[in-house]
Design a protein around this motif. Structure first.
Motif, short mmCIF file in Angstrom:
data_model
loop_
_atom_site.label_atom_id
_atom_site.label_comp_id
_atom_site.label_asym_id
_atom_site.label_seq_id
_atom_site.Cartn_x
_atom_site.Cartn_y
_atom_site.Cartn_z
N THR A 9 22.93 39.83 -47.96
CA THR A 9 23.27 41.25 -47.72
C THR A 9 24.13 42.27 -48.14
OG1 THR A 9 25.12 40.65 -46.37
CG2 THR A 9 22.83 39.98 -45.48
N THR A 10 24.84 41.03 -49.30
CA THR A 10 25.29 42.17 -50.30
C THR A 10 24.53 42.56 -51.32
OG1 THR A 10 27.31 40.59 -49.96
CG2 THR A 10 27.75 41.91 -52.18
N THR A 11 23.43 42.11 -52.04
CA THR A 11 22.26 42.28 -53.34
C THR A 11 22.02 43.61 -52.12
OG1 THR A 11 22.43 40.55 -54.08
CG2 THR A 11 20.53 42.13 -54.13
N TYR A 12 21.25 43.80 -50.86
CA TYR A 12 20.46 44.50 -50.19
C TYR A 12 21.36 45.86 -49.71
CZ TYR A 12 17.71 46.74 -46.36
OH TYR A 12 16.92 47.49 -45.60
N ARG A 13 22.79 45.66 -49.26
CA ARG A 13 23.24 46.58 -49.12
C ARG A 13 23.74 47.48 -50.67
NH1 ARG A 13 26.61 43.64 -45.18
NH2 ARG A 13 28.36 43.35 -46.36
N GLN A 14 23.89 46.73 -51.26
CA GLN A 14 23.85 47.95 -52.71
C GLN A 14 22.97 48.29 -53.06
OE1 GLN A 14 24.91 44.26 -55.28
NE2 GLN A 14 25.55 45.55 -57.42
N THR A 20 17.70 56.46 -55.83
CA THR A 20 17.34 56.10 -56.73
C THR A 20 16.27 55.11 -55.73
OG1 THR A 20 18.08 55.35 -58.90
CG2 THR A 20 15.27 54.56 -59.05
N PHE A 21 17.01 54.27 -55.31
CA PHE A 21 16.13 53.83 -53.95
C PHE A 21 15.66 54.30 -53.22
CE2 PHE A 21 15.92 51.19 -49.91
CZ PHE A 21 14.44 50.09 -50.02
N ASP B 89 29.64 46.29 -61.07
CA ASP B 89 30.19 48.84 -61.92
C ASP B 89 30.37 48.73 -60.36
OD1 ASP B 89 31.05 47.03 -64.32
OD2 ASP B 89 29.15 48.34 -64.71
N ASP B 90 28.72 49.00 -59.65
CA ASP B 90 28.00 50.19 -58.91
C ASP B 90 28.41 49.91 -57.15
OD1 ASP B 90 26.64 47.33 -58.63
OD2 ASP B 90 25.17 48.58 -58.80
N MET B 91 29.63 48.60 -57.09
CA MET B 91 30.28 48.55 -56.23
C MET B 91 31.62 49.02 -55.91
SD MET B 91 29.39 44.58 -54.64
CE MET B 91 30.08 43.72 -53.43
N LEU B 98 35.68 41.96 -50.64
CA LEU B 98 35.74 40.94 -49.68
C LEU B 98 34.11 40.10 -49.89
CD1 LEU B 98 35.26 44.18 -46.95
CD2 LEU B 98 36.51 42.71 -47.26
N PHE B 99 32.89 40.78 -50.86
CA PHE B 99 32.39 40.08 -50.93
C PHE B 99 32.60 38.36 -51.54
CE2 PHE B 99 29.32 38.41 -54.18
CZ PHE B 99 28.41 37.96 -53.49
N LEU B 100 33.61 38.97 -52.59
CA LEU B 100 33.79 37.21 -52.88
C LEU B 100 35.00 36.62 -52.48
CD1 LEU B 100 34.30 38.89 -56.32
CD2 LEU B 100 33.02 37.79 -55.99
N GLY B 101 35.85 37.22 -51.45
CA GLY B 101 36.63 36.72 -51.17
C GLY B 101 35.63 35.89 -49.16
N GLN B 102 34.86 36.58 -48.88
CA GLN B 102 33.48 35.63 -47.96
C GLN B 102 33.00 34.68 -48.99
OE1 GLN B 102 31.87 37.96 -45.09
NE2 GLN B 102 31.94 39.52 -46.53
N LEU B 103 32.95 35.41 -49.76
CA LEU B 103 32.25 33.14 -51.01
C LEU B 103 33.30 32.59 -50.92
CD1 LEU B 103 30.12 34.18 -54.19
CD2 LEU B 103 28.77 34.06 -52.18
N LYS B 104 33.85 32.45 -50.49
CA LYS B 104 35.30 31.11 -50.65
C LYS B 104 35.58 31.66 -49.22
CE LYS B 104 36.65 30.68 -55.37
NZ LYS B 104 35.91 29.81 -56.20
N GLY B 105 34.82 31.78 -48.99
CA GLY B 105 34.82 30.82 -47.15
C GLY B 105 35.49 31.80 -46.64
N LEU B 106 36.48 32.70 -46.55
CA LEU B 106 37.39 33.70 -46.15
C LEU B 106 36.43 34.26 -45.03
CD1 LEU B 106 40.00 35.66 -48.30
CD2 LEU B 106 39.67 33.41 -46.21
N SER B 107 36.60 34.41 -43.75
CA SER B 107 35.91 35.46 -42.79
C SER B 107 35.99 37.24 -42.84
CB SER B 107 36.43 35.40 -41.31
OG SER B 107 37.85 36.11 -41.20
N ARG B 108 35.54 37.66 -42.82
CA ARG B 108 35.58 39.36 -43.12
C ARG B 108 36.65 39.94 -42.85
NH1 ARG B 108 31.77 43.38 -45.35
NH2 ARG B 108 31.69 44.94 -44.92
#
Lengths: 399, 310
Positions: A9-14, A20-21, B89-91, B98-108
């Motif tokens: 989902t993160t890849t998708y949202r990003q 371009t997309f 870079d583009d996030m 949020l992404f890395l925290g959730q990967l570590k098991g945290l809720s959003r």
């Protein structure tokens, strides 16, 4: 799986938010709709012209006007072609129809004008000729004579009903269309997938991410994310194409005429889904092997070329649909989805061949996931470096 | 520091082609301590860290993390700040956390709360909606630190945590590390900044060419390699001092190198008994870790950023 889905989902949202997309995804369908709508809009705006006609058979009743869809089509009779041409040159009429002497032996009437007659004028001229040929016949009879013998084929074997015209074309073209969609999807995905994976290396994010999830979860997440992205893009394009086609063929295509070849659609799904994932997983593998984005695109291009390669064999396969090449490529995982569908277009492909092709495809996909996850582990920290064949072999040995 | 072992590395070796990057290395890290992993260029520090994190596999030996072999579940209890810094870079900064925290098991929701708390703590909250590519090097460094610690790990491995930071930000990160240690986190700090190790670490492992050179409590190491030099601040005339081989002025006082066999207590007694001399400070000069390393391996080494074979 939760973490793989999070990556997806993160890849998708990003990526779905990138300019371009958005431009590529929505720009192309808009062009399709515009292209489809132009003739329709022009046709609707144009009024029926004033048309002359020359009856060289002397068998048509003289008519001065007929009603076409609540609009009047004005007609002027001329004794000979020269007079009609002169009236056209003088601007009295917008064009003229010449019904040749040999009309009843198969001769074709000719419409002379600056532009080809549009849809409404064609309907009007056809209606004029029926009315002028059978002036005494009742309207319902003349209307039915407009299309007296369109035969629907009802198969006694399957109960399937196939209507002629666009519906039949639709039925025949569906497998070919699905195969082409597959090829196009594979080419789009391989390109984007390679870039997405090598980006992890280029931006040095890999080392941080990989301490949170396994290489397999990361590969799965990337593949799922890019699949969702590709499906979004292809879905929008298909909607655009459908809208454009509907506008372009407005009136010619009736939904009840459409006959969907469910057998082909079923096998398109069964072979297409694992086939797609096979290319996506391999593209992810090539992305991690590549040293940078440019190299990833080159490698992805080669894989995309492989996805397109079945099209190059079509000539040979059509010559001998059930020959060794046709059957072999139906069983070969990289070509199975496209070749099977194209063969279905022209012959009856035995179910065992389709089933065997599917089994080989699924086994190859499983092996590819295993292989790519191991290569991923070996290559993920080689920032800016491509993986050499001996590195790949070592990674497999160590795993 | 408590007795619970967070990381136990036993006789681990790793070879890349013909290069032996790590050779029979053993050490333990306990909960509630900052453990210094030191070594010059190519010593094998990063390889050791990557093996501990299960990024690469050792050729021999065993590694126990948080009480057993590494599992996928345990990855959520470990934090890591790699030397190779990088985020997407583009996030935006917040989306990345949020992404890395959730990967570590945290809720959003928890990830959101923690991200805000930590970003405020490192003075980065104002940049939370900026893209990573728009952050300065120092901001990026702090963002990465937050990403590695916001899930409040039991074991934290930081590779050169202060590189690229100015003194103010260095202080912020240092305070955070000390606080985490006080809360019971086991911290492995790999660095070439010896003074940071001397300031923050209770125990160290010094490695060279993949092999253990020194291992143990920092104080013990220093005692073992204590110098025969004392630093003295005093007032009064001083020409010659019995038992002193060399007298060097230093920061307004003196560094006195003792003759062989002379103990510092004897020198102190001598100085105190000298007329017209008042001793204001007298302490043994401790050898720097760098000096100790040179003494042990018998050569000068480069302590700048290392490049590991991969």
């Amino acid at each position: 799986m939760r973490r793989a889905w999070l990556v997806a989902t993160t890849t998708y949202r990003q990526r779905v938010r990138s300019g371009t997309f958005l431009l590529l995804t929505f720009g192309i369908p808009v062009l399709m709709v515009i292209a489809g709508a132009i003739p329709f809009i022009m046709e609707r705006r144009a009024e029926l012209p004033r048309v002359g006609y020359v009856d060289e058979t002397d068998q048509f009743a003289p008519l001065e006007a007929i009603t076409v869809d609540d609009e009047m089509l004005h007609l002027v009779s001329y004794a000979e072609v020269g007079a009609a041409a002169q009236a056209f040159a003088g601007g009295d009429i917008d064009g003229y129809l010449v019904i040749p002497k040999d009309y009843f032996e198969g001769g074709r009437p000719a419409f002379h004008g600056e532009r080809s007659p549009g849809r409404d004028l064609r309907i009007g001229l056809s209606q004029f000729m029926r009315e002028a040929l059978l002036p005494e016949a009742p309207g319902w009879q003349r209307a039915r004579l407009g299309n007296p013998s369109e035969v629907m084929f009802a198969s006694t074997a399957t109960g399937e009903r196939v209507a002629p015209g666009p519906g039949l074309i639709f039925r025949i073209a569906t497998p070919a269309f699905l195969a082409l969609v597959f090829v196009f999807t594979v080419m789009t995905t391989t390109d984007q997938m390679g870039s997405a994976v090598v980006q992890e290396k280029e931006q040095r994010a890999m080392e941080m991410v990989i301490t949170s999830l396994s290489p397999r979860e990361l590969v799965t997440g990337k593949v799922l994310g890019m699949t969702l992205l590709t499906l979004t893009q292809i879905g929008v394009w298909l909607l655009g194409a459908a809208a454009g086609l509907t506008l372009a063929l407005f009136g010619a295509l009736r939904l009840e005429d459409l006959t969907i070849p469910w057998f082909a659609v079923l096998w398109a799904v069964l072979l297409g889904i694992p086939g797609y994932f096979l290319y996506a997983v391999l593209a992810a593998g090539l992305g991690i092997i590549a040293g940078d984005k440019q190299q990833a695109r080159q490698l992805a291009g080669m894989l995309g070329f492989l996805g397109m390669s079945p099209l190059f064999f079509m000539g040979l396969i059509i010559d001998n649909l059930d020959g060794v090449l046709g059957v072999g490529l139906t069983l070969f995982p990289m070509t199975a989805p496209v070749i099977a569908l194209f063969r279905m277009l022209l012959t009856e492909v035995p179910t065992w061949q389709l089933g065997a092709g599917l089994a080989v495809l699924i086994a190859t996909l499983a092996a590819s996931i295993w292989f790519v996850a191991r290569v991923f582990r070996a290559a993920m920290l080689m920032y800016g470096q491509a993986l050499r064949p001996r590195d790949i072999l070592r990674a497999l040995r160590q795993s | 520091m408590n007795g619970t072992v967070a990381l136990d590395v036993r006789e681990v070796s790793k070879t890349y082609a013909t290069v032996r990057a790590v050779d029979n290395l053993s050490f333990r890290v306990h909960q509630g301590e900052i453990f210094g992993l030191l070594g010059p260029n190519g010593a094998g520090k990063t390889t050791t860290i990557r093996m501990a994190l299960d990024i690469i596999k050792p050729n021999a030996g065993e590694i126990s993390v948080l009480g057993g072999p590494m599992t996928e579940e345990k990855k959520s209890r470990i934090g890591y700040l790699p030397e190779e810094r990088g985020l997407y870079d583009d996030m935006t900064l917040l989306d990345t956390l949020l992404f890395l925290g959730q990967l570590k098991g945290l809720s959003r929701q928890t990830a959101r709360q923690r991200a805000e708390t930590y970003l405020r703590e490192v003075e980065l909250w104002d940049a939370h909606d900026r893209k990573i590519e728009a952050l300065s090097q120092g901001m990026n460094q702090k963002a990465q630190f937050v990403a590695g610690t916001m899930h409040e790990p039991e074991l934290l491995i930081v590779d050169e945590p202060f590189s690229g930071l100015d003194p103010v930000n260095t202080r912020i990160i240092k305070d955070l590390l000390l606080r985490m240690r006080d809360q019971g986190t086991a911290i492995v700090m790999s660095t070439h900044q010896m003074h940071r190790v001397e300031e923050m670490c209770e125990r160290i492992l010094l490695i060279d060419r993949g092999k253990q050179v020194l291992y143990g409590p920092l104080d013990d190491v220093r005692t073992r390699f204590a110098t025969n030099t004392v630093a003295v601040d005093l007032t009064g005339p001083l020409d010659e001092v019995p038992g002193v081989e060399r007298l060097t002025p230093h920061n307004g006082g003196y560094h006195m190198t003792l003759k062989e066999g002379v103990q510092p207590e004897v020198l102190l007694r001598t100085l105190v008994n000298m007329p017209e001399v008042t001793v204001q400070r007298f302490e043994r000069v401790q050898a720097s870790l760098e000096d100790i390393f040179v003494q042990v391996v018998g050569r000068e080494v480069a302590w700048d950023d290392e490049v590991e074979p991969t």
